[in-house]
Structure formats: C-alpha cells, structure tokens
Design an enzyme around this catalytic site. Structure first.
Site, PDB file in Angstrom:
ATOM      1  CG  PHE A   4     -22.522 -38.214  22.583  1.00 14.91           C
ATOM      2  CD1 PHE A   4     -23.032 -39.146  21.693  1.00 14.91           C
ATOM      3  CD2 PHE A   4     -22.227 -38.625  23.873  1.00 14.91           C
ATOM      4  CE1 PHE A   4     -23.236 -40.466  22.079  1.00 14.91           C
ATOM      5  CE2 PHE A   4     -22.430 -39.942  24.268  1.00 14.91           C
ATOM      6  CZ  PHE A   4     -22.936 -40.866  23.371  1.00 14.91           C
ATOM      7  CG  ASP A  13     -16.009 -34.812  22.285  1.00 11.91           C
ATOM      8  OD1 ASP A  13     -15.357 -35.671  21.662  1.00 11.91           O
ATOM      9  OD2 ASP A  13     -16.779 -35.080  23.229  1.00 11.91           O
ATOM     10  CE1 TYR A  22     -16.343 -45.487  22.705  1.00 12.57           C
ATOM     11  CE2 TYR A  22     -14.939 -45.013  24.592  1.00 12.57           C
ATOM     12  CZ  TYR A  22     -16.099 -44.789  23.878  1.00 12.57           C
ATOM     13  OH  TYR A  22     -17.017 -43.877  24.325  1.00 12.57           O
ATOM     14  CE  LYS A  23     -17.571 -42.940  20.254  1.00 12.07           C
ATOM     15  NZ  LYS A  23     -18.001 -41.628  20.757  1.00 12.07           N
ATOM     16  NE  ARG A  71     -23.587 -43.859  14.627  1.00 16.33           N
ATOM     17  CZ  ARG A  71     -22.931 -43.621  15.764  1.00 16.33           C
ATOM     18  NH1 ARG A  71     -22.602 -42.377  16.097  1.00 16.33           N
ATOM     19  NH2 ARG A  71     -22.632 -44.595  16.596  1.00 16.33           N
TER      20      ARG A  71
END
Ligand SMILES: *Cc1c(COP(=O)(O)O)cnc(C)c1O
Length: 398
Positions: A114, A185, A210-211, A357
């Site tokens: 990312f 990560d 938060y995912k 996605r």
C-alpha cells in the site's frame, strides 16, 4: 462449523437494498457500537468529565482493547496496543527496526504494498539520511531479495489490490536467517482469516481496525512488538503516554516497560469505545470457520463472474493458500463499471488503474449476497449499462 453466521449478521446495521462487498475497506456498523458510543458520550464524557480517565478507565483502553486484538492475530497477551493511524504505526515499527539493526541501510518491501507504507519508509529514509533507502521488488521476488544488506523487511500480508497473500512463516524465517527484522502489515488480514504473528515469527506487526474489524471511520490502528524486543525498542515517536511515568511530568523521556512504550499521545476514546463494542461480535466467531466461509464465498464469486463476464480478468490467486478475503478483477473501464454497480446497490470499490475490488466478510455476507452481486454485475456487463457519462465522473474517494 460451529460459528452461527446468521447470528453475527443480525448484529450489524446494513442499509436496505445494499449488498456490501467493501467491508475490507470500511466495515459496517455493529448495532452495539452505536449504543456504546452514545453511552460513552453521555454517561462518561457528559457526566464524568475529566474524571472519566480514571472512573471509566479511558487511559487503559489502548492495552485493554489491544489484548482483544491479540487473540485475533495470534499474539502473546500484553504485546499489542492501540493508537494513532496505521501509517503512524508503520513509521514507528520501521524506525524501531532500523535502530535495532545498525549497520544495514536497506528497507525492503514489494511493489504491491500500500502506498502509505512505502511513503512512510521514504519519509523515514529522508529524515535518517546516511544512505538509508527503500528498495522494492515484485511481490514474488521478495524471498530472493532478502540478503545481508537488508535491515528490515516490511510486508503487507495481503495485497490491497490483488488479494494475493504472502507466506508469513517463510518470509519471516528467511529474514531472520539473513539477520534482518520483519514487519507484517495486517491491514487486510486481521479479521479476514486466522493470523499467527507469534507462530509466524513476526518481529513487529501493525494493522487497522476499521476494515475487517468494523471499528468505524478513523478507528485506531494496532501495533504488536514481539516479546523478545518489547523492552529493547527505543520509540522514535517518544510521546508522553509511552513514558514510564507520564504524570511525573519529567522533562527527560524514559520508555514505559514493554508494549506501552509504543503509545504516543491521548487515545481516541470514542473510537476505542466503538471498537470495543465491535469486538464483542468476534467473541462468538471461530476464525477457522471464518476462513472456510470466506474461501467458499470468494470461490463462489469467482466461478459466477467468470461464467458470466468473459471480459473481466481475475487477478486474485485461485490457490487458497495465496488468497486473502477479497476478489479483484481487471477491466479497462473498471471505474465506470464499479459506479454502475454501486448505483444498483452492490458496493465494492475501484483501485487505480483498472481494478474492481470486492471484499467478502462472512460475518454479514453469505451465498445469497454473492449470487445477487453476480447477477447484477452480469447484467451490467451484458447490457453495457456502465457506459454512461455519469459513471465516469471521478469522486475524490474511489
Ligand atoms: C488501509 C491501509 C492503510 C491505511 O493507513 P491509515 O494510516 O489508517 O490511513 C495503510 N496500509 C495498508 C497496507 C492498508 O491496507
């Protein structure tokens, strides 16, 4: 399977008419989170005022909640703490690793990582000077690129675009063999499948809440430091709440014992309250069941889309061992197709340059939603309904 996914689903608010396949980017709201935040605001903040730090135990929230995350990522109790954003936690972990491995100047990562993780590494190298550099290689080349020049390997376990999953144990073992440290990560791993940071040999691990963990927009990140390093790490972000005695107000910094030293400043109490409520859902979830259900959903989606939409190209690995909990397809008009899908209530997202996605989260998504999404996507592709000017207007957040 012993996990009752109908029961977990009943614990979320999901808007009418929406098939939500973006819980890998922002999880939906657990019903108890709304009530818990309301209580924290009115009964704690409202009534207790500053006394809440002691009376409502706000100050202990980062480690109390961190301990619950520890069980989800296979970490030893007392070695995970919450706070800040993931980008900040990446920076902290990197800064600690380069300091613990003096004499080496390379931070190794992969081109699928990312961007924020790569940017933080670039920023740290700029600050350090002295020849520190970020080196990136293709994801499949990471293992071979770990050599005696590498101070730290920084890997996001699941690629945010393709859903490709790295082998944690293999890369960690190779890093250690070469005398390097490794940071994992877990942004797209925690809450997506069983993770084992201790068994997998991670030196540091970071991730967001938060995912897949459903803490809500802006929910705090977590950081894990392996017990063998926890009392040796010299925090680069040496804030007062990572001090051994914050309320001694000593002008000289002395790190707190263990993981507490990775705290920086005032914890986000309202967000932590939402997360604490969101984690209750996980108490009734067996992570092996979650993984089995997730693979069944992603397999089903792949089979359905491939049967009906020949122009969409799968980029997610078919091999279960190499797959996270998302499915991605490539199409040159991916942005417009995703907007058309969202207009029909199927919410996934688009990642530049051409990736559609879809995240699959068994806590609240089942076969019915997968079939519904496949049917709508098939229709949009067959009719060309995506080819309208309004679907090509780019929003700020994609
Ligand atoms: C989502 C994500 C981030 C986001 O970082 P924030 O600081 O929370 O905005 C960072 N890294 C990875 C790998 C991610 O998936």
């Amino acid at each position: 399977m012993t996990t009752d996914f109908a029961a977990t689903r009943a614990q979320f608010h999901l808007p009418e008419g929406v098939i939500y396949l973006d819980g890998n980017s922002l999880g939906p709201m657990p019903l108890t989170a709304a009530a818990r935040v309301a209580r924290t605001i009115t009964a704690e903040w409202g009534e207790m005022l500053i006394r809440g730090w002691n009376s409502a135990k706000w100050m202990e929230m980062p480690s109390r909640v961190g301990n619950r995350i520890a069980t989800l990522i296979g970490a030893e109790a007392g070695h995970v703490v919450m706070g800040d954003t993931l980008s900040i936690k990446v920076y902290q972990a990197l800064a600690s690793c380069v300091q613990m491995n003096p004499g080496r100047r390379v931070i190794l990562s992969d081109t699928g990582n990312f961007p924020s993780d790569l940017y933080m590494a670039q920023g740290l190298c700029g600050t350090l000077g002295q020849g520190y550099a970020l080196k990136t290689v293709a994801p499949e080349d990471v293992l071979a690129a770990i050599d005696e020049t590498v101070a730290v390997v920084m890997i996001t376990e699941v690629d945010y675009r393709t859903g490709r999953r790295h082998d944690m144990a293999a890369l960690s073992a190779r890093a250690h063999q070469a005398g390097a440290l490794i940071i994992w990560d877990l942004a797209h791993s925690a809450g997506a499948f069983p993770v084992g940071v201790a068994a997998g040999g991670a030196d540091f691990a970071v991730g967001c809440s938060y995912k897949y963990l459903n803490s809500g927009p802006g929910g705090p990140a977590f950081i894990y430091v392996a017990p063998r390093h926890a009392d040796k790490v010299q925090p680069a972000l040496s804030g007062w709440l990572g001090h051994e005695a914050p309320f001694a107000f000593d002008p000289a910094y002395r790190p707190a014992p263990g993981i507490e030293r990775m705290r920086v400043g005032t914890p986000p109490v309202l967000q932590l309250a939402a997360l604490e409520a969101a984690l209750d859902v996980w108490d009734a979830v067996d992570l092996d069941d979650l993984r089995a259900a997730s693979l069944a959903l992603t397999d089903r989606f792949i089979a359905g889309v491939e049967a009906a939409c020949p122009t969409l190209n799968l980029v997610t690995p078919r091999d279960h061992a190499k797959r996270g909990s998302q499915v991605s397809f490539r199409h040159p008009e991916g942005y417009a197709i995703m907007q058309a899908l969202i207009a029909e209530g199927v919410i996934g997202d688009f990642r530049a340059p051409d990736i559609l996605r879809f995240g699959f989260t068994p806590l609240y998504i089942g076969a019915k939603e997968v079939d519904g999404a496949v049917a709508i996507l098939s229709r949009i592709m067959a009719t060309g309904a995506w080819d309208r000017p309004e679907f090509n207007v780019r929003a700020k957040v994609t």
